[in-house]
Write a protein that holds these residues in place. Sequence first.
Motif, PDB file in Angstrom:
ATOM      1  N   SER A 136      30.372 -70.383 -35.009  1.00 30.08           N
ATOM      2  CA  SER A 136      30.280 -71.829 -34.765  1.00 30.08           C
ATOM      3  C   SER A 136      31.632 -72.496 -34.976  1.00 30.08           C
ATOM      4  O   SER A 136      32.055 -73.343 -34.178  1.00 30.08           O
ATOM      5  N   LEU A 137      32.309 -72.131 -36.050  1.00 29.60           N
ATOM      6  CA  LEU A 137      33.635 -72.693 -36.306  1.00 29.60           C
ATOM      7  C   LEU A 137      34.587 -72.346 -35.162  1.00 29.60           C
ATOM      8  O   LEU A 137      35.357 -73.194 -34.691  1.00 29.60           O
ATOM      9  N   ALA A 138      34.548 -71.098 -34.711  1.00 30.32           N
ATOM     10  CA  ALA A 138      35.439 -70.660 -33.631  1.00 30.32           C
ATOM     11  C   ALA A 138      35.174 -71.454 -32.355  1.00 30.32           C
ATOM     12  O   ALA A 138      36.108 -71.877 -31.657  1.00 30.32           O
ATOM     13  N   ARG A 139      33.907 -71.677 -32.038  1.00 30.83           N
ATOM     14  CA  ARG A 139      33.574 -72.392 -30.810  1.00 30.83           C
ATOM     15  C   ARG A 139      34.040 -73.831 -30.849  1.00 30.83           C
ATOM     16  O   ARG A 139      34.623 -74.348 -29.897  1.00 30.83           O
ATOM     17  N   PHE A 140      33.802 -74.512 -31.981  1.00 34.67           N
ATOM     18  CA  PHE A 140      34.096 -75.939 -32.036  1.00 34.67           C
ATOM     19  C   PHE A 140      35.553 -76.228 -32.414  1.00 34.67           C
ATOM     20  O   PHE A 140      36.036 -77.328 -32.171  1.00 34.67           O
ATOM     21  N   ALA A 141      36.242 -75.258 -32.991  1.00 39.81           N
ATOM     22  CA  ALA A 141      37.674 -75.455 -33.260  1.00 39.81           C
ATOM     23  C   ALA A 141      38.501 -75.258 -32.000  1.00 39.81           C
ATOM     24  O   ALA A 141      39.631 -75.753 -31.913  1.00 39.81           O
ATOM     25  N   GLY A 142      37.976 -74.524 -31.033  1.00 37.58           N
ATOM     26  CA  GLY A 142      38.681 -74.350 -29.764  1.00 37.58           C
ATOM     27  C   GLY A 142      40.029 -73.680 -29.936  1.00 37.58           C
ATOM     28  O   GLY A 142      40.160 -72.682 -30.653  1.00 37.58           O
ATOM     29  N   PRO A 143      41.074 -74.231 -29.326  1.00 38.64           N
ATOM     30  CA  PRO A 143      42.406 -73.613 -29.401  1.00 38.64           C
ATOM     31  C   PRO A 143      42.971 -73.550 -30.822  1.00 38.64           C
ATOM     32  O   PRO A 143      43.906 -72.785 -31.071  1.00 38.64           O
ATOM     33  N   ALA A 144      42.435 -74.347 -31.738  1.00 38.93           N
ATOM     34  CA  ALA A 144      42.936 -74.326 -33.121  1.00 38.93           C
ATOM     35  C   ALA A 144      42.499 -73.078 -33.871  1.00 38.93           C
ATOM     36  O   ALA A 144      42.967 -72.826 -34.975  1.00 38.93           O
ATOM     37  N   TRP A 145      41.596 -72.308 -33.288  1.00 40.28           N
ATOM     38  CA  TRP A 145      41.085 -71.094 -33.934  1.00 40.28           C
ATOM     39  C   TRP A 145      41.891 -69.891 -33.476  1.00 40.28           C
ATOM     40  O   TRP A 145      42.185 -69.728 -32.292  1.00 40.28           O
ATOM     41  N   ASN A 146      42.275 -69.045 -34.416  1.00 40.26           N
ATOM     42  CA  ASN A 146      43.012 -67.826 -34.066  1.00 40.26           C
ATOM     43  C   ASN A 146      42.641 -66.720 -35.041  1.00 40.26           C
ATOM     44  O   ASN A 146      41.827 -66.912 -35.952  1.00 40.26           O
ATOM     45  N   ALA A 147      43.232 -65.564 -34.849  1.00 38.89           N
ATOM     46  CA  ALA A 147      42.871 -64.391 -35.657  1.00 38.89           C
ATOM     47  C   ALA A 147      43.169 -64.608 -37.136  1.00 38.89           C
ATOM     48  O   ALA A 147      42.416 -64.159 -38.012  1.00 38.89           O
ATOM     49  N   GLU A 148      44.293 -65.280 -37.430  1.00 41.75           N
ATOM     50  CA  GLU A 148      44.645 -65.510 -38.836  1.00 41.75           C
ATOM     51  C   GLU A 148      43.614 -66.408 -39.527  1.00 41.75           C
ATOM     52  O   GLU A 148      43.161 -66.115 -40.639  1.00 41.75           O
ATOM     53  N   ILE A 149      43.208 -67.489 -38.852  1.00 42.92           N
ATOM     54  CA  ILE A 149      42.225 -68.397 -39.451  1.00 42.92           C
ATOM     55  C   ILE A 149      40.879 -67.696 -39.585  1.00 42.92           C
ATOM     56  O   ILE A 149      40.173 -67.856 -40.597  1.00 42.92           O
ATOM     57  N   ALA A 150      40.516 -66.880 -38.599  1.00 39.80           N
ATOM     58  CA  ALA A 150      39.268 -66.127 -38.681  1.00 39.80           C
ATOM     59  C   ALA A 150      39.277 -65.203 -39.894  1.00 39.80           C
ATOM     60  O   ALA A 150      38.272 -65.083 -40.609  1.00 39.80           O
ATOM     61  N   ALA A 151      40.410 -64.548 -40.146  1.00 39.01           N
ATOM     62  CA  ALA A 151      40.513 -63.640 -41.291  1.00 39.01           C
ATOM     63  C   ALA A 151      40.399 -64.404 -42.609  1.00 39.01           C
ATOM     64  O   ALA A 151      39.778 -63.925 -43.567  1.00 39.01           O
ATOM     65  N   ILE A 152      41.002 -65.595 -42.663  1.00 41.12           N
ATOM     66  CA  ILE A 152      40.936 -66.401 -43.889  1.00 41.12           C
ATOM     67  C   ILE A 152      39.498 -66.853 -44.160  1.00 41.12           C
ATOM     68  O   ILE A 152      38.998 -66.778 -45.286  1.00 41.12           O
ATOM     69  N   TRP A 153      38.818 -67.334 -43.097  1.00 33.36           N
ATOM     70  CA  TRP A 153      37.437 -67.757 -43.266  1.00 33.36           C
ATOM     71  C   TRP A 153      36.543 -66.578 -43.658  1.00 33.36           C
ATOM     72  O   TRP A 153      35.620 -66.721 -44.461  1.00 33.36           O
ATOM     73  N   THR A 154      36.796 -65.403 -43.088  1.00 31.60           N
ATOM     74  CA  THR A 154      36.027 -64.215 -43.456  1.00 31.60           C
ATOM     75  C   THR A 154      36.206 -63.914 -44.939  1.00 31.60           C
ATOM     76  O   THR A 154      35.243 -63.612 -45.651  1.00 31.60           O
ATOM     77  N   LYS A 155      37.445 -63.992 -45.400  1.00 29.28           N
ATOM     78  CA  LYS A 155      37.735 -63.743 -46.814  1.00 29.28           C
ATOM     79  C   LYS A 155      37.048 -64.780 -47.706  1.00 29.28           C
ATOM     80  O   LYS A 155      36.426 -64.432 -48.719  1.00 29.28           O
ATOM     81  N   ALA A 156      37.138 -66.049 -47.330  1.00 26.13           N
ATOM     82  CA  ALA A 156      36.541 -67.110 -48.137  1.00 26.13           C
ATOM     83  C   ALA A 156      35.023 -67.002 -48.166  1.00 26.13           C
ATOM     84  O   ALA A 156      34.392 -67.147 -49.224  1.00 26.13           O
ATOM     85  N   TYR A 157      34.423 -66.739 -46.983  1.00 19.44           N
ATOM     86  CA  TYR A 157      32.961 -66.634 -46.954  1.00 19.44           C
ATOM     87  C   TYR A 157      32.484 -65.435 -47.766  1.00 19.44           C
ATOM     88  O   TYR A 157      31.459 -65.512 -48.462  1.00 19.44           O
ATOM     89  N   ALA A 158      33.197 -64.320 -47.681  1.00 21.57           N
ATOM     90  CA  ALA A 158      32.811 -63.144 -48.460  1.00 21.57           C
ATOM     91  C   ALA A 158      32.787 -63.471 -49.950  1.00 21.57           C
ATOM     92  O   ALA A 158      31.873 -63.062 -50.681  1.00 21.57           O
TER      93      ALA A 158
END
Length: 411
Positions: A136-158
């Motif tokens: 959901s974050l990736a879809r609504f963030a659009g171009p602001a979403w990238n692999a680095e931010i995805a990795a950070i969110w994965t780490k935080a959610y874990a």
Amino acid sequence: MSRPSSPYAPRPEEERQPIPDPAAPPFAPPAAQALLSDREISLIRASVAVVEPLAADMAVYFYAILFTRHPEVRPLFPPGMDAQRGRLLRALLRIVDLVDDPEGLVRFCGHLGRDHRKFGTLAAHFPAVGECLLASLARFAGPAWNAEIAAIWTKAYAAVAQVMMSAAEQDAAVRPATWPATVVHRLSRGHGIAEITVRPHLPYEYTAGQYVSLETPWWPKQWRYYSAANAPREDGTLTFHVRAVPGGTVSEALVHRAVVGDVLRLGPPMGDMVLDAATHRDLLCVAGGTGLAPIRALIEEVARRGGRHQVDLFLGARTGAELYGVDDMLRMAQRHHWLTLRGAVSHEHIPGIRGSLPQVLAEYGPWYQHDCFLSGPASMVASAGETLTLHGTLPDHIHHDPFETPVLSAR
């Protein structure tokens, strides 16, 4: 950023973000250790700022793909999802707000983990939620979403998931997820307010000032939060002051439908607005409307401890008729020499108590040598807190439940 078309339909090409194995060792960071680096915190907050204008749509989308991809979790939620979507947003924003405060983050997520036991949440559900949240974050963030931010969110959610699961597991070892409780007394207080007293079927331990989630038999899976209006009693009963909110299914059922003999369910106690948080001997208590409930419980707790604190209590309302609970508190002030009561009425001319709560607080202050406990509508709590801070009270000495918690706007 352009708004996504058809925001509630999952895209076939969406990649599901990897979520760490929930069986990994539990996350328990020392209080002094940061969960994320400064750069990671900055990127997390920047991504939330991008999606925040579309947060309501994102919540709808999140639950749509969660229930489509993982239909086994749908029975955990109520049929009507409006309130639940709001809770997701409040919790997410609160977590982001605490991301640079590891101790506060662990405390908040621990509360969430223990509280989610009442829904039947299992460890196996967390990867599904994480997968859909990141999508959901990736879809609504659009171009602001990238692999680095995805990795950070994965780490935080874990990390968040591990804290919640660990807290739930430890809680399950010592107490039930919910407590059935029979209504043993009901009293109408006027102005759409009812005083409801329940007796839990099992021992229920809580601290004066905390709040409790309630479920009624008429609206299964719909939980609303109310503060106990009493310190712990020998007979184990708890009293709640409930105002019927138009359109509020649970509050209207409690005020207009509940009778002696009905059985409700209680969730675990929550909240840190407790007497042990105080460092000063002198206390300032400020209440508006049914926000008096936890303040009354705190004052009872002061009495239970022998009246070792001096307490100044201010009650606020628009009119004199709406000064809720003033007669009861006057009787308490007559019994306890350490308790002083004052009123503040903003929309009616009454000699001696004219003015808004912030105005009256400023007039009788300063309060910088007091611990201050605030409870009531969120706008009142915010304005009173600003007034106290402006006149020298340290933020650490101002205690109230987080604005994101439903207790400030219970329905």
